[in-house]
Design a protein around this motif. Structure first.
Motif, PDB file in Angstrom:
ATOM      1  N   TRP A  26     -49.919-111.280  53.935  1.00 14.81           N
ATOM      2  CA  TRP A  26     -50.431-111.325  55.162  1.00 14.81           C
ATOM      3  C   TRP A  26     -50.045-110.769  56.418  1.00 14.81           C
ATOM      4  N   LEU A  27     -48.861-111.259  56.457  1.00 11.43           N
ATOM      5  CA  LEU A  27     -48.019-110.928  57.870  1.00 11.43           C
ATOM      6  C   LEU A  27     -47.326-109.681  57.767  1.00 11.43           C
ATOM      7  N   LEU A  28     -46.670-109.283  56.482  1.00 10.33           N
ATOM      8  CA  LEU A  28     -45.453-108.195  56.629  1.00 10.33           C
ATOM      9  C   LEU A  28     -45.935-107.062  55.687  1.00 10.33           C
ATOM     10  N   SER A  29     -47.283-106.962  55.743  1.00 11.27           N
ATOM     11  CA  SER A  29     -47.847-105.717  54.601  1.00 11.27           C
ATOM     12  C   SER A  29     -48.127-104.681  55.671  1.00 11.27           C
ATOM     13  N   GLU A  30     -48.043-104.783  56.927  1.00  7.41           N
ATOM     14  CA  GLU A  30     -48.266-103.627  58.039  1.00  7.41           C
ATOM     15  C   GLU A  30     -46.904-103.190  58.137  1.00  7.41           C
ATOM     16  N   LYS A  31     -46.749-101.704  58.175  1.00  9.49           N
ATOM     17  CA  LYS A  31     -45.256-101.177  58.775  1.00  9.49           C
ATOM     18  C   LYS A  31     -45.588-100.616  59.839  1.00  9.49           C
ATOM     19  N   LYS A  32     -46.692-100.586  60.738  1.00  4.11           N
ATOM     20  CA  LYS A  32     -46.851 -99.956  61.935  1.00  4.11           C
ATOM     21  C   LYS A  32     -47.260-100.872  63.070  1.00  4.11           C
ATOM     22  N   GLY A  33     -47.435-100.736  64.252  1.00  2.00           N
ATOM     23  CA  GLY A  33     -48.168-101.478  65.242  1.00  2.00           C
ATOM     24  C   GLY A  33     -47.154-102.904  65.639  1.00  2.00           C
ATOM     25  N   LEU A  34     -47.871-103.976  66.025  1.00  2.00           N
ATOM     26  CA  LEU A  34     -47.537-105.331  66.292  1.00  2.00           C
ATOM     27  C   LEU A  34     -46.790-105.913  65.070  1.00  2.00           C
ATOM     28  N   PHE A  35     -47.664-105.907  64.010  1.00  5.12           N
ATOM     29  CA  PHE A  35     -46.940-106.370  62.589  1.00  5.12           C
ATOM     30  C   PHE A  35     -45.883-105.768  62.193  1.00  5.12           C
ATOM     31  N   GLY A  36     -45.717-104.445  62.391  1.00  7.72           N
ATOM     32  CA  GLY A  36     -44.595-103.746  61.850  1.00  7.72           C
ATOM     33  C   GLY A  36     -43.278-104.373  62.541  1.00  7.72           C
ATOM     34  N   VAL A  37     -43.363-104.994  63.517  1.00  8.58           N
ATOM     35  CA  VAL A  37     -42.219-105.494  64.052  1.00  8.58           C
ATOM     36  C   VAL A  37     -41.584-106.720  63.227  1.00  8.58           C
ATOM     37  N   PHE A  38     -42.540-107.606  62.749  1.00  5.66           N
ATOM     38  CA  PHE A  38     -42.282-108.457  61.714  1.00  5.66           C
ATOM     39  C   PHE A  38     -41.655-107.877  60.570  1.00  5.66           C
ATOM     40  N   TYR A  39     -42.303-106.874  60.101  1.00  4.05           N
ATOM     41  CA  TYR A  39     -41.777-106.066  58.724  1.00  4.05           C
ATOM     42  C   TYR A  39     -40.540-105.585  59.061  1.00  4.05           C
ATOM     43  N   LYS A  40     -40.204-105.069  60.108  1.00  4.15           N
ATOM     44  CA  LYS A  40     -38.804-104.264  60.368  1.00  4.15           C
ATOM     45  C   LYS A  40     -37.918-105.481  60.505  1.00  4.15           C
ATOM     46  N   ALA A  41     -38.125-106.513  61.183  1.00  5.14           N
ATOM     47  CA  ALA A  41     -37.228-107.478  61.154  1.00  5.14           C
ATOM     48  C   ALA A  41     -36.830-107.965  59.760  1.00  5.14           C
ATOM     49  N   ALA A  42     -37.909-108.225  59.050  1.00  4.50           N
ATOM     50  CA  ALA A  42     -37.710-108.788  57.799  1.00  4.50           C
ATOM     51  C   ALA A  42     -36.819-107.709  56.939  1.00  4.50           C
ATOM     52  N   VAL A  43     -36.897-106.706  57.237  1.00  5.62           N
ATOM     53  CA  VAL A  43     -36.077-105.737  56.400  1.00  5.62           C
ATOM     54  C   VAL A  43     -34.605-105.829  56.656  1.00  5.62           C
ATOM     55  N   ILE A  44     -34.564-105.931  58.277  1.00 11.53           N
ATOM     56  CA  ILE A  44     -33.148-105.906  58.858  1.00 11.53           C
ATOM     57  C   ILE A  44     -32.363-107.184  58.056  1.00 11.53           C
ATOM     58  N   GLY A  45     -33.279-108.402  58.061  1.00 18.69           N
ATOM     59  CA  GLY A  45     -32.708-109.609  57.511  1.00 18.69           C
ATOM     60  C   GLY A  45     -32.234-109.640  56.122  1.00 18.69           C
ATOM     61  N   VAL A  46     -33.012-108.818  55.375  1.00 16.83           N
ATOM     62  CA  VAL A  46     -32.892-108.839  53.965  1.00 16.83           C
ATOM     63  C   VAL A  46     -31.925-107.996  53.650  1.00 16.83           C
ATOM     64  N   ARG A  47     -31.928-106.456  54.148  1.00 15.40           N
ATOM     65  CA  ARG A  47     -30.682-105.578  53.765  1.00 15.40           C
ATOM     66  C   ARG A  47     -29.343-105.936  54.618  1.00 15.40           C
ATOM     67  N   LEU A  48     -29.350-106.517  55.749  1.00 14.49           N
ATOM     68  CA  LEU A  48     -28.078-106.693  56.435  1.00 14.49           C
ATOM     69  C   LEU A  48     -27.916-108.302  56.565  1.00 14.49           C
ATOM     70  N   HIS A  49     -28.059-108.879  55.311  1.00 15.18           N
ATOM     71  CA  HIS A  49     -28.001-110.496  55.540  1.00 15.18           C
ATOM     72  C   HIS A  49     -26.580-110.944  55.589  1.00 15.18           C
ATOM     73  N   SER A  50     -25.546-110.303  55.359  1.00 11.81           N
ATOM     74  CA  SER A  50     -24.095-110.718  55.453  1.00 11.81           C
ATOM     75  C   SER A  50     -23.819-110.418  56.946  1.00 11.81           C
ATOM     76  N   ALA A  51     -24.139-109.361  57.515  1.00 14.75           N
ATOM     77  CA  ALA A  51     -24.064-109.169  59.080  1.00 14.75           C
ATOM     78  C   ALA A  51     -24.864-109.898  59.999  1.00 14.75           C
ATOM     79  N   VAL A  52     -25.915-110.376  59.719  1.00 15.08           N
ATOM     80  CA  VAL A  52     -26.836-111.073  60.564  1.00 15.08           C
ATOM     81  C   VAL A  52     -26.030-112.630  60.150  1.00 15.08           C
TER      82      VAL A  52
END
Length: 73
Positions: free
Chosen positions: A32-58
């Motif tokens: 529901w929340l992370l399906s959009e990759k553009k717009g306002l909900f795209g911010v949530f998607y991009k933050a989730a991608v950063i958190g998953v891919r860079l989990h050790s740095a985060v």
């Protein structure tokens, strides 16, 4: 903590990234929340991608900011 200071901004950004990465693991919220990759909900998607891919740095930056807030400041 003052939200308008630089360290408050860093802590808020880290909490946002960690929360979005956690919500990506929940199937209903992820679709529901992370399906959009553009717009306002795209911010949530991009933050989730950063958190998953860079989990050790985060995680290291979370520990560093916690140490700074608890002991130095």
């Amino acid at each position: 903590m003052n939200a308008y200071s630089f360290d408050g901004l860093i802590v808020a950004a880290l909490l946002f990234i960690c929360t979005c990465a956690y919500l990506k693991r929940v199937p209903r919220i992820s679709s529901w929340l992370l399906s959009e990759k553009k717009g306002l909900f795209g911010v949530f998607y991009k933050a989730a991608v950063i958190g998953v891919r860079l989990h050790s740095a985060v995680a290291l930056s979370c520990f560093a900011s916690a140490f700074y807030v608890l002991f130095i400041r």
